[in-house]
Write an enzyme that holds these catalytic residues in place. Structure first.
Site, PDB file in Angstrom:
ATOM      1  N   SER A  77      53.874  90.230  -6.998  1.00 44.81           N
ATOM      2  CA  SER A  77      53.204  90.235  -5.965  1.00 44.81           C
ATOM      3  C   SER A  77      51.639  90.918  -6.254  1.00 44.81           C
ATOM      4  O   SER A  77      51.530  91.609  -7.324  1.00 44.81           O
ATOM      5  CB  SER A  77      53.676  91.590  -4.911  1.00 44.81           C
ATOM      6  OG  SER A  77      54.938  91.019  -4.382  1.00 44.81           O
ATOM      7  N   GLN A  78      50.669  90.624  -5.553  1.00 39.89           N
ATOM      8  CA  GLN A  78      49.243  90.901  -5.681  1.00 39.89           C
ATOM      9  C   GLN A  78      49.215  92.445  -5.574  1.00 39.89           C
ATOM     10  O   GLN A  78      49.879  93.170  -4.911  1.00 39.89           O
ATOM     11  CB  GLN A  78      48.409  90.369  -4.569  1.00 39.89           C
ATOM     12  CG  GLN A  78      47.104  90.613  -4.641  1.00 39.89           C
ATOM     13  CD  GLN A  78      46.386  89.995  -3.236  1.00 39.89           C
ATOM     14  OE1 GLN A  78      47.146  89.052  -2.701  1.00 39.89           O
ATOM     15  NE2 GLN A  78      45.227  90.180  -2.972  1.00 39.89           N
TER      16      GLN A  78
END
Ligand code: SAH
Length: 225
Positions: A77-78
Protein backbone atom coordinates in the site's frame (compact mmCIF):
# COMPACT_ATOMS: atom_id res chain seq x y z
CA UNK A 1 37.45 -0.80 23.06
CA UNK A 2 36.64 -1.54 19.44
CA UNK A 3 34.07 -4.08 20.57
CA UNK A 4 32.43 -1.52 22.85
CA UNK A 5 31.83 0.67 19.84
CA UNK A 6 30.16 -2.19 17.98
CA UNK A 7 27.90 -3.13 20.90
CA UNK A 8 26.87 0.48 21.37
CA UNK A 9 24.72 0.20 18.22
CA UNK A 10 23.05 -3.21 18.44
CA UNK A 11 20.03 -2.23 16.34
CA UNK A 12 21.91 -0.92 13.31
CA UNK A 13 20.81 -2.70 10.15
CA UNK A 14 23.51 -2.62 7.47
CA UNK A 15 20.82 -2.65 4.79
CA UNK A 16 19.27 0.53 6.14
CA UNK A 17 21.67 3.31 5.20
CA UNK A 18 21.79 7.01 6.09
CA UNK A 19 20.51 7.69 2.60
CA UNK A 20 17.40 5.57 3.22
CA UNK A 21 16.90 7.26 6.58
CA UNK A 22 17.15 10.66 4.94
CA UNK A 23 14.55 9.70 2.31
CA UNK A 24 12.27 8.48 5.11
CA UNK A 25 12.47 11.85 6.85
CA UNK A 26 11.36 13.50 3.60
CA UNK A 27 8.48 11.03 3.27
CA UNK A 28 7.37 11.78 6.84
CA UNK A 29 7.49 15.53 6.12
CA UNK A 30 5.38 14.94 3.01
CA UNK A 31 2.81 12.86 4.93
CA UNK A 32 2.46 15.76 7.39
CA UNK A 33 1.59 18.08 4.49
CA UNK A 34 -1.07 15.58 3.42
CA UNK A 35 -2.74 15.73 6.85
CA UNK A 36 -1.23 12.91 8.88
CA UNK A 37 -0.98 14.37 12.39
CA UNK A 38 -0.57 11.33 14.64
CA UNK A 39 3.04 11.63 15.86
CA UNK A 40 3.25 7.97 16.89
CA UNK A 41 2.27 6.90 13.36
CA UNK A 42 4.79 9.30 11.80
CA UNK A 43 7.53 8.02 14.13
CA UNK A 44 6.72 4.42 13.18
CA UNK A 45 7.06 5.29 9.48
CA UNK A 46 10.31 7.10 10.23
CA UNK A 47 11.64 4.00 12.00
CA UNK A 48 10.70 1.24 9.54
CA UNK A 49 12.89 0.50 6.49
CA UNK A 50 10.05 0.22 3.93
CA UNK A 51 12.56 -0.59 1.16
CA UNK A 52 13.28 -3.94 2.80
CA UNK A 53 9.63 -4.97 2.23
CA UNK A 54 9.92 -4.40 -1.52
CA UNK A 55 11.51 -6.25 -4.41
CA UNK A 56 15.00 -5.16 -5.45
CA UNK A 57 13.81 -3.53 -8.67
CA UNK A 58 11.77 -0.95 -6.75
CA UNK A 59 14.20 -0.05 -3.95
CA UNK A 60 14.82 3.38 -5.42
CA UNK A 61 11.13 4.19 -5.18
CA UNK A 62 10.54 2.91 -1.65
CA UNK A 63 10.17 6.37 -0.14
CA UNK A 64 7.91 7.88 -2.73
CA UNK A 65 4.26 8.07 -1.73
CA UNK A 66 3.23 5.29 -4.10
CA UNK A 67 1.93 1.75 -4.07
CA UNK A 68 4.28 -0.80 -5.73
CA UNK A 69 4.02 -4.37 -6.99
CA UNK A 70 5.09 -7.14 -4.61
CA UNK A 71 4.83 -10.89 -5.32
CA UNK A 72 1.68 -12.74 -6.49
CA UNK A 73 0.24 -9.76 -8.39
CA UNK A 74 -0.35 -7.78 -5.17
CA UNK A 75 0.83 -4.35 -4.04
CA UNK A 76 2.43 -2.77 -0.99
CA UNK A 77 0.00 0.00 0.00
CA UNK A 78 0.93 3.63 -0.57
CA UNK A 79 2.55 5.15 2.56
CA UNK A 80 -0.24 7.76 2.84
CA UNK A 81 -2.86 4.99 2.84
CA UNK A 82 -0.96 3.04 5.51
CA UNK A 83 -0.61 6.20 7.63
CA UNK A 84 -4.26 7.19 7.10
CA UNK A 85 -5.70 3.79 8.02
CA UNK A 86 -3.36 3.44 11.00
CA UNK A 87 -4.23 6.91 12.27
CA UNK A 88 -7.94 6.00 12.17
CA UNK A 89 -7.26 2.93 14.34
CA UNK A 90 -6.03 5.02 17.34
CA UNK A 91 -3.70 2.22 18.45
CA UNK A 92 -2.86 2.01 22.13
CA UNK A 93 0.04 -0.13 23.40
CA UNK A 94 -1.18 -3.67 23.97
CA UNK A 95 -4.21 -3.38 21.67
CA UNK A 96 -5.10 -6.70 20.04
CA UNK A 97 -5.22 -5.91 16.33
CA UNK A 98 -6.34 -8.15 13.47
CA UNK A 99 -5.01 -7.29 10.01
CA UNK A 100 -6.54 -8.79 6.85
CA UNK A 101 -4.06 -8.88 3.95
CA UNK A 102 -0.48 -9.13 5.27
CA UNK A 103 0.96 -8.59 1.79
CA UNK A 104 4.52 -7.32 2.16
CA UNK A 105 4.20 -7.11 5.95
CA UNK A 106 4.88 -3.36 5.99
CA UNK A 107 1.53 -2.36 7.54
CA UNK A 108 2.03 -5.21 10.03
CA UNK A 109 5.38 -3.69 11.04
CA UNK A 110 3.75 -0.28 11.55
CA UNK A 111 1.19 -1.84 13.91
CA UNK A 112 3.89 -3.75 15.82
CA UNK A 113 5.99 -0.59 16.10
CA UNK A 114 3.01 1.10 17.79
CA UNK A 115 2.99 -1.61 20.45
CA UNK A 116 -0.02 -3.58 19.20
CA UNK A 117 -0.35 -7.37 19.53
CA UNK A 118 -0.84 -8.12 15.87
CA UNK A 119 -2.66 -11.06 14.24
CA UNK A 120 -2.41 -10.95 10.46
CA UNK A 121 -3.92 -13.12 7.70
CA UNK A 122 -2.75 -13.56 4.09
CA UNK A 123 -4.27 -15.80 1.41
CA UNK A 124 -1.27 -15.83 -0.98
CA UNK A 125 1.25 -18.38 0.22
CA UNK A 126 4.40 -16.73 -1.26
CA UNK A 127 3.51 -13.47 0.51
CA UNK A 128 2.68 -15.25 3.76
CA UNK A 129 6.14 -16.86 3.69
CA UNK A 130 8.12 -13.84 2.51
CA UNK A 131 6.54 -11.43 5.00
CA UNK A 132 7.29 -13.87 7.84
CA UNK A 133 10.95 -13.77 6.95
CA UNK A 134 11.39 -9.98 6.80
CA UNK A 135 9.26 -9.29 9.90
CA UNK A 136 11.31 -11.78 11.90
CA UNK A 137 14.56 -10.35 10.57
CA UNK A 138 13.53 -6.88 11.75
CA UNK A 139 12.55 -8.21 15.18
CA UNK A 140 8.74 -7.90 14.93
CA UNK A 141 6.64 -10.71 16.37
CA UNK A 142 3.11 -10.72 14.93
CA UNK A 143 1.10 -13.95 14.80
CA UNK A 144 0.80 -14.77 11.10
CA UNK A 145 -1.85 -16.94 9.48
CA UNK A 146 -2.22 -18.38 6.00
CA UNK A 147 -5.94 -18.30 5.28
CA UNK A 148 -9.07 -16.42 4.37
CA UNK A 149 -9.59 -13.01 5.92
CA UNK A 150 -13.38 -13.15 5.47
CA UNK A 151 -13.43 -15.68 8.31
CA UNK A 152 -11.28 -13.54 10.58
CA UNK A 153 -9.51 -15.33 13.43
CA UNK A 154 -12.25 -16.63 15.78
CA UNK A 155 -9.76 -18.47 18.02
CA UNK A 156 -8.14 -15.19 19.05
CA UNK A 157 -11.22 -12.93 18.96
CA UNK A 158 -12.39 -10.47 20.13
CA UNK A 159 -10.07 -7.73 18.87
CA UNK A 160 -9.70 -4.09 19.93
CA UNK A 161 -9.08 -3.07 16.34
CA UNK A 162 -9.39 -4.66 12.88
CA UNK A 163 -7.82 -3.31 9.68
CA UNK A 164 -8.54 -4.61 6.18
CA UNK A 165 -5.91 -3.70 3.58
CA UNK A 166 -7.69 -4.98 0.45
CA UNK A 167 -10.83 -3.63 -1.25
CA UNK A 168 -13.87 -5.48 0.12
CA UNK A 169 -17.09 -5.79 -1.93
CA UNK A 170 -19.03 -5.70 1.37
CA UNK A 171 -18.30 -5.60 5.10
CA UNK A 172 -17.57 -9.19 6.18
CA UNK A 173 -20.02 -9.88 9.05
CA UNK A 174 -17.54 -12.15 10.87
CA UNK A 175 -15.13 -9.26 11.23
CA UNK A 176 -17.79 -7.09 12.87
CA UNK A 177 -18.63 -10.03 15.17
CA UNK A 178 -14.98 -10.36 16.20
CA UNK A 179 -14.71 -6.72 17.25
CA UNK A 180 -14.83 -5.86 20.99
CA UNK A 181 -17.47 -3.42 22.21
CA UNK A 182 -15.71 -0.05 21.87
CA UNK A 183 -13.58 -1.50 19.06
CA UNK A 184 -12.81 0.00 15.64
CA UNK A 185 -12.82 -1.66 12.19
CA UNK A 186 -11.23 0.23 9.27
CA UNK A 187 -12.11 -1.21 5.87
CA UNK A 188 -12.05 0.04 2.26
CA UNK A 189 -15.37 -0.98 0.66
CA UNK A 190 -16.20 -0.95 -3.05
CA UNK A 191 -15.41 -2.63 -6.36
CA UNK A 192 -13.12 -0.46 -8.55
CA UNK A 193 -12.78 2.43 -6.13
CA UNK A 194 -13.24 1.97 -2.40
CA UNK A 195 -14.64 4.23 0.29
CA UNK A 196 -12.67 4.07 3.53
CA UNK A 197 -15.15 3.11 6.21
CA UNK A 198 -14.76 3.24 9.98
CA UNK A 199 -17.08 1.01 11.99
CA UNK A 200 -17.21 1.57 15.73
CA UNK A 201 -18.89 -1.08 17.84
CA UNK A 202 -20.86 0.59 20.61
CA UNK A 203 -21.11 -0.88 24.10
CA UNK A 204 -24.69 -2.05 23.38
CA UNK A 205 -23.44 -4.02 20.35
CA UNK A 206 -24.83 -1.61 17.72
CA UNK A 207 -22.41 -0.05 15.23
CA UNK A 208 -21.73 3.47 13.99
CA UNK A 209 -20.35 3.95 10.49
CA UNK A 210 -18.27 6.92 9.21
CA UNK A 211 -16.87 7.42 5.69
CA UNK A 212 -13.41 8.87 4.94
CA UNK A 213 -12.96 9.41 1.21
CA UNK A 214 -11.89 7.29 -1.74
CA UNK A 215 -8.93 4.93 -2.12
CA UNK A 216 -7.81 2.19 -4.50
CA UNK A 217 -6.81 -1.28 -3.30
CA UNK A 218 -6.30 -4.73 -4.80
CA UNK A 219 -9.47 -6.79 -4.17
CA UNK A 220 -10.26 -8.78 -1.04
CA UNK A 221 -10.90 -12.10 -2.75
CA UNK A 222 -13.60 -14.45 -1.56
CA UNK A 223 -12.48 -17.82 -2.85
CA UNK A 224 -9.07 -19.43 -2.71
CA UNK A 225 -7.13 -18.80 -5.97
N1 SAH B 1 -0.93 -4.51 4.09
C1 SAH B 1 -0.30 -4.89 2.86
C2 SAH B 1 -1.20 -4.61 1.68
C3 SAH B 1 -1.12 -5.71 0.68
S1 SAH B 1 -2.34 -5.67 -0.59
C4 SAH B 1 1.05 -4.23 2.70
O1 SAH B 1 1.33 -3.26 3.43
O2 SAH B 1 1.84 -4.66 1.89
C5 SAH B 1 -3.65 -6.65 0.08
C6 SAH B 1 -3.33 -8.08 0.43
O3 SAH B 1 -4.57 -8.72 0.77
C7 SAH B 1 -2.74 -8.90 -0.70
O4 SAH B 1 -1.51 -9.44 -0.28
C8 SAH B 1 -3.77 -10.02 -0.95
O5 SAH B 1 -3.20 -11.26 -1.29
C9 SAH B 1 -4.47 -10.08 0.39
N2 SAH B 1 -5.82 -10.67 0.34
C10 SAH B 1 -6.76 -10.54 -0.63
N3 SAH B 1 -7.86 -11.24 -0.31
C11 SAH B 1 -7.63 -11.82 0.90
C12 SAH B 1 -8.40 -12.67 1.77
N4 SAH B 1 -9.63 -13.07 1.47
N5 SAH B 1 -7.82 -13.05 2.93
C13 SAH B 1 -6.56 -12.68 3.28
N6 SAH B 1 -5.79 -11.87 2.50
C14 SAH B 1 -6.31 -11.46 1.33
Amino acid sequence: MGLTAIFAYPMQNPNDTFRHKGMRKELVAFLRTKGIIDEAVLTAIDNIPRHLFMDGAFLEFAYQDKAFPIAAGQTISQPFTVAFQTQLLHIKKGDKVLEIGTGSGYQTAVLCELGAKVFTIERQRPLFLKSQQILKELGYMPKQFYGDGYIGQPNFAPFDKIIVTAGAPFIPPKLVEQLKPGGILIIPVGENVQTMIEIRKNTDGTTTQTEYGEFRFVPLLEDKQ
